[in-house]
Write an enzyme that holds these catalytic residues in place. Structure first.
Site, short mmCIF file in Angstrom:
data_model
loop_
_atom_site.label_atom_id
_atom_site.label_comp_id
_atom_site.label_asym_id
_atom_site.label_seq_id
_atom_site.Cartn_x
_atom_site.Cartn_y
_atom_site.Cartn_z
N ASN A 199 11.91 1.72 -7.37
CA ASN A 199 11.05 1.97 -8.68
C ASN A 199 10.04 3.42 -7.57
O ASN A 199 8.83 3.69 -8.14
CB ASN A 199 9.99 1.49 -9.59
CG ASN A 199 9.68 0.06 -8.12
OD1 ASN A 199 9.65 0.07 -7.01
ND2 ASN A 199 9.00 -0.88 -8.21
N HIS A 244 8.45 2.17 -4.90
CA HIS A 244 7.54 1.48 -3.60
C HIS A 244 7.69 2.47 -2.72
O HIS A 244 8.90 2.00 -1.97
CB HIS A 244 7.23 0.39 -4.50
CG HIS A 244 8.61 -0.33 -4.22
ND1 HIS A 244 8.53 -1.55 -4.76
CD2 HIS A 244 9.07 -0.64 -2.78
CE1 HIS A 244 9.70 -1.77 -4.09
NE2 HIS A 244 9.49 -1.87 -2.96
N GLU A 278 3.54 -1.18 -6.36
CA GLU A 278 4.16 -0.64 -6.96
C GLU A 278 3.48 0.87 -7.90
O GLU A 278 2.22 1.21 -7.17
CB GLU A 278 4.74 -2.29 -7.86
CG GLU A 278 4.45 -2.68 -6.94
CD GLU A 278 5.51 -3.15 -6.93
OE1 GLU A 278 7.12 -1.66 -6.63
OE2 GLU A 278 6.61 -4.48 -7.19
N ASP A 335 4.14 -5.61 4.35
CA ASP A 335 3.36 -6.36 3.45
C ASP A 335 4.23 -8.12 3.83
O ASP A 335 4.71 -8.09 4.55
CB ASP A 335 4.15 -6.22 2.19
CG ASP A 335 5.66 -5.49 2.84
OD1 ASP A 335 6.47 -6.19 3.47
OD2 ASP A 335 5.65 -4.79 1.90
C1 GLP Z 1 10.68 -4.61 -0.33
C2 GLP Z 1 9.90 -3.76 1.28
C3 GLP Z 1 9.56 -2.61 1.19
C4 GLP Z 1 10.76 -2.59 1.23
C5 GLP Z 1 11.89 -2.70 -0.02
C6 GLP Z 1 13.50 -1.87 0.04
O1 GLP Z 1 10.39 -4.73 -1.41
N1 GLP Z 1 8.86 -4.89 0.66
O2 GLP Z 1 8.96 -2.68 2.53
O3 GLP Z 1 11.58 -0.73 1.63
O4 GLP Z 1 11.87 -3.77 0.29
O5 GLP Z 1 14.66 -2.93 1.16
P1 GLP Z 1 16.16 -2.38 0.51
O6 GLP Z 1 15.82 -2.09 1.87
O7 GLP Z 1 16.29 -4.98 0.62
O8 GLP Z 1 16.60 -2.38 -0.25
#
Ligand code: GLP
Length: 262
Positions: A136, A138, A143, A67
Site C-alpha cells: 500500500n 508504506h 501507513e 519499526d
Molecule cells: C513491513 C515493514 C516495512 C517493509 C514491508 C515490506 O511492513 N514494516 O518496513 O518495507 O514490511 O515487506 P516485504 O519485503 O515482506 O514485502
C-alpha cells in the site's frame, strides 16, 4: 530519484547489500537505518556473505531499525529485534548495544517514541537509510495518510498490512494491530536513502512512489522530496513504470551511469 532496474530480484538485493557494505568500508562509524520484511531477508543474506568475503568490520557501526510491533517483547519470535539478530546481527561483529530497535513492550508508546528520536538525534542522525515498501506504499509502518513530516510514534496498522505480514505469525489474530514506527520526517532527514522493492505485487506501489503525485496517500512518494534516493527494483516491480525505458537508458540493467559513454 535514481531508479535502477535489475533483471532479477536476487540481483537487486545483492546490489543493495553491496552499497551498504561499501558505506561501511568507507565510513566505519556509519549510522545505518535498517528495515525488515521478506525482501530484506535476501539483502541481509547477501550482506552477511559479503562481510565474510571482504572481512568487513562492523565494530563501530550504529544501527536504528525503522519499526517494531507494539506489545511485542524483544524476545518474541515475531519481533523485529529477533528478526534483526537472526538475519544480520548475530552473523557480523557488530556491538549489539549499538543496534537499536524501538522498544515496544512498555506502557507508554509516546515516551518510547520520543526516547527513540532522542537517541537518533544524539548520534547526529542517520547516514544511510535502507527501506522496503509495503503493497500500500508504506515505508516503515507509516501507513497511507501518515503525515509527511511525522516523527516516531504509534501507528494503527491497516488490515492490508496485517494480512501481508500474517505469514510471520501463526494466525491473523496474532498479528499486532499497532506498531511503533520512525516517522516520514525522520526518514527524510537521513543523508541518503536506499529503497529495495521486488515482485509484481509491489508494482502499483512502486509506480505511485516514483511517478505518482507526492501524497500522504502513498507515504513512499515523500521520497520524491529527498535529494539522495536510490530505488533498486527487479523487472517485476518496475513493470508499471511509464518512464521505464528512460530509467534503462540512464542506468542500463541497473548500472550506475551510462554517461561514461558520452
Ligand atoms: C513491513 C515493514 C516495512 C517493509 C514491508 C515490506 O511492513 N514494516 O518496513 O518495507 O514490511 O515487506 P516485504 O519485503 O515482506 O514485502
Amino acid at each position: 530519484m535514481k531508479v535502477l532496474i535489475y533483471r532479477t530480484a536476487q540481483e537487486a538485493k545483492t546490489q543493495a547489500a553491496h552499497r551498504i557494505l561499501s558505506a561501511v568500508h568507507r565510513e566505519p562509524e556509519v549510522v545505518l537505518g535498517l528495515a525488515t520484511g521478506g525482501t530484506m531477508e535476501g539483502v541481509y543474506a547477501a550482506l552477511v556473505a559479503g562481510s565474510r568475503q571482504h572481512d568487513t568490520s562492523w565494530a563501530k557501526v550504529t544501527t536504528f531499525n525503522l519499526d517494531e510491533y507494539w506489545g511485542i517483547s524483544p524476545d518474541d519470535p515475531a519481533s523485529y529485534r529477533r528478526y534483526m539478530n537472526h538475519h544480520l546481527f548475530y552473523h557480523i561483529d557488530i556491538d549489539l548495544s549499538q543496534t537499536h530497535v524501538p522498544l515496544a513492550d512498555g506502557a507508554d508508546p509516546q515516551k518510547a517514541a520520543q526516547a527513540y528520536d532522542a537517541v537518533i538525534r544524539e548520534v547526529g542522525g542517520i547516514d544511510l537509510q535502507l527501506l522496503g515498501i509495503g503493497v500500500n506504499g508504506h515505508i516503515g509502518f507509516n501507513e497511507p495518510t501518515s503525515s509527511l513530516s511525522s516523527r516516531t510514534r504509534l501507528k494503527t496498522l491497516t488490515q492490508s498490512t496485517r494480512e501481508a505480514n500474517r505469514r510471520f505469525f501463526r494466525t491473523i489474530d496474532e498479528v499486532p494491530k499497532y506498531a511503533l514506527t520512525v516517522g516520514i520526517g525522520t526518514i527524510l532527514e537521513a543523508s541518503e536513502c536506499l529503497l529495495v522493492a521486488t515482485g509484481d505485487n509491489k508494482a502499483a506501489a512502486v509506480w505511485s512512489m516514483i511517478e505518482g503525485a507526492v501524497s500522504a496517500a502513498c507515504p513512499a512518494s515523500a521520497l520524491q522530496m529527498h535529494a539522495q534516493v536510490t530505488v533498486m527494483l527487479d523487472a517485476a516491480a518496475a513493470k508499471d513504470l511509464k518512464l521505464r525505458s528512460y530509467y534503462q537508458l540512464v542506468h542500463p540493467d541497473g548500472q550506475e551511469s551510462a554517461l561514461n559513454d558520452v
